[in-house]
Design an enzyme around this catalytic site. Structure first.
Site, PDB file in Angstrom:
ATOM      1  N   HIS A  68      22.275  19.346  -5.887  1.00  0.00           N
ATOM      2  CA  HIS A  68      23.469  19.351  -6.746  1.00  0.00           C
ATOM      3  C   HIS A  68      24.431  20.412  -6.192  1.00  0.00           C
ATOM      4  CE1 HIS A  68      21.641  17.802 -10.833  1.00  0.00           C
ATOM      5  NE2 HIS A  68      22.400  16.865 -10.303  1.00  0.00           N
ATOM      6  N   CYS A  75      22.465  25.498 -14.350  1.00  0.00           N
ATOM      7  CA  CYS A  75      21.954  24.192 -14.791  1.00  0.00           C
ATOM      8  C   CYS A  75      21.758  24.166 -16.309  1.00  0.00           C
ATOM      9  CB  CYS A  75      20.627  23.877 -14.133  1.00  0.00           C
ATOM     10  SG  CYS A  75      20.697  23.774 -12.357  1.00  0.00           S
TER      11      CYS A  75
HETATM   12  N1  ARG Z   1      14.978  18.468 -12.944  1.00  0.00           N
HETATM   13  C1  ARG Z   1      16.400  18.335 -12.988  1.00  0.00           C
HETATM   14  C2  ARG Z   1      16.832  17.288 -11.993  1.00  0.00           C
HETATM   15  O1  ARG Z   1      16.287  17.242 -10.928  1.00  0.00           O
HETATM   16  C3  ARG Z   1      17.063  19.631 -12.703  1.00  0.00           C
HETATM   17  C4  ARG Z   1      18.551  19.580 -12.892  1.00  0.00           C
HETATM   18  C5  ARG Z   1      19.196  20.875 -12.581  1.00  0.00           C
HETATM   19  N2  ARG Z   1      20.518  20.922 -13.019  1.00  0.00           N
HETATM   20  C6  ARG Z   1      21.568  21.285 -12.283  1.00  0.00           C
HETATM   21  N3  ARG Z   1      22.724  21.382 -12.852  1.00  0.00           N
HETATM   22  N4  ARG Z   1      21.467  21.489 -10.991  1.00  0.00           N
HETATM   23  O2  ARG Z   1      17.728  16.508 -12.243  1.00  0.00           O
END
Ligand code: ARG
Length: 261
Positions: free
Chosen positions: A157, A254
């Site tokens: 991300h 996150c």
């Molecule tokens: N387990 C989640 C996923 O893989 C973690 C998300 C993390 N969020 C973020 N904004 N990077 O989607």
């Protein structure tokens, strides 16, 4: 923010998630409450979203939408495991003063892949959000989108690779160059010639997943290399331990969706 009441790691959709590693749920809750209380003690308002039992990743509230100028672009998740989160977020916005949430046509994981400065929307693509979500966001918000290609699966991300420290004017950011394609590195260097460039150790410690209010920067505490450079730039870094939530592949940013009205 959404409390990690039902947080667990039972599937793996990013390289940080290992379902064989136990999660200490009470500790995750304590760490999360500490972050929430820290925001409040710094004078910020924190709204809480109701967690759903079947949606363990809901604690990563940043992924549920993008809010700019009070307008809300809903999310659409890349993985089926998270898809139902979108409706939960949409409902919250609709009933809490943000009517007219736009249901997106293309996959976008909210602030996971969108970062906001006064001038631009920075938008990640490569692992989660569809490149088609970029023009969709540009059209909806009327802000130029700068598309950035993510190339390293550990930084899946945008908010694991780049953090906006100051969103005013030309904006100030910190980022980890190796998470981006060469062309995107060149774009970032052009837009942000004075950016704080992170080392691998700090990126690995999730340091790019920080939240800044323009003065305080809440930094995953293991990213120790960031503290001095942030201080030199006039920021006040505050270390935060979200070790349990790191097991799901997320940290401070996150867990935080920003309501920009
Ligand atoms: N387990 C989640 C996923 O893989 C973690 C998300 C993390 N969020 C973020 N904004 N990077 O989607």
């Amino acid at each position: 923010m959404c409390p990690p009441t039902h947080f667990r790691v039972t599937y793996s959709i990013n390289p940080w998630m290992d379902p064989s590693k136990p999660v200490d749920l009470p500790l995750a809750m304590t760490q999360w409450e500490h972050l929430r209380d820290l925001y409040r003690s710094l004078g910020h308002t924190v709204e809480e979203l109701e967690p759903h039992e079947d949606l363990p990743d809901m604690v990563y509230a940043a992924n549920g939408a993008l809010v700019v100028d009070g307008k809300v672009l809903g999310a659409s998740f890349a993985h089926p495991e998270r898809q139902d989160e979108a409706a939960a977020h949409r409902e919250w916005y609709e009933t809490n003063g943000f009517p007219g949430v736009k249901i997106p046509e293309h996959v976008n994981e909210g602030e996971g892949d969108f970062a906001v400065t006064e001038r631009w929307l920075l938008a990640g693509r490569g692992f989660r959000s569809s490149p088609l979500s970029h023009p969709e966001a540009q059209e909806f918000f009327g802000r130029p989108v700068i598309g950035l290609d993510l190339v390293n699966p550990s930084y899946y991300h945008l908010d694991t690779a780049l953090s906006v420290l100051d969103d005013s004017g030309d904006g100030e950011v910190m980022y980890y160059p190796d998470a981006f394609s060469e062309g995107s590195q060149a774009v970032l260097a052009k837009l942000f010639p004075n950016a704080l460039i992170a080392e691998e150790a700090d990126a690995k410690a999730f340091g790019m997943n920080s939240v800044s209010d323009g003065h305080h920067v809440l930094v995953p505490q293991a990213a120790v290399g960031l503290f001095e450079p942030l201080r030199q730039r006039g920021y006040e870094p505050i270390g935060v331990d979200l070790g349990e939530l790191l097991k799901g592949g997320g940290s401070v940013k996150c867990c935080t969706a920003e309501l920009r009205d």
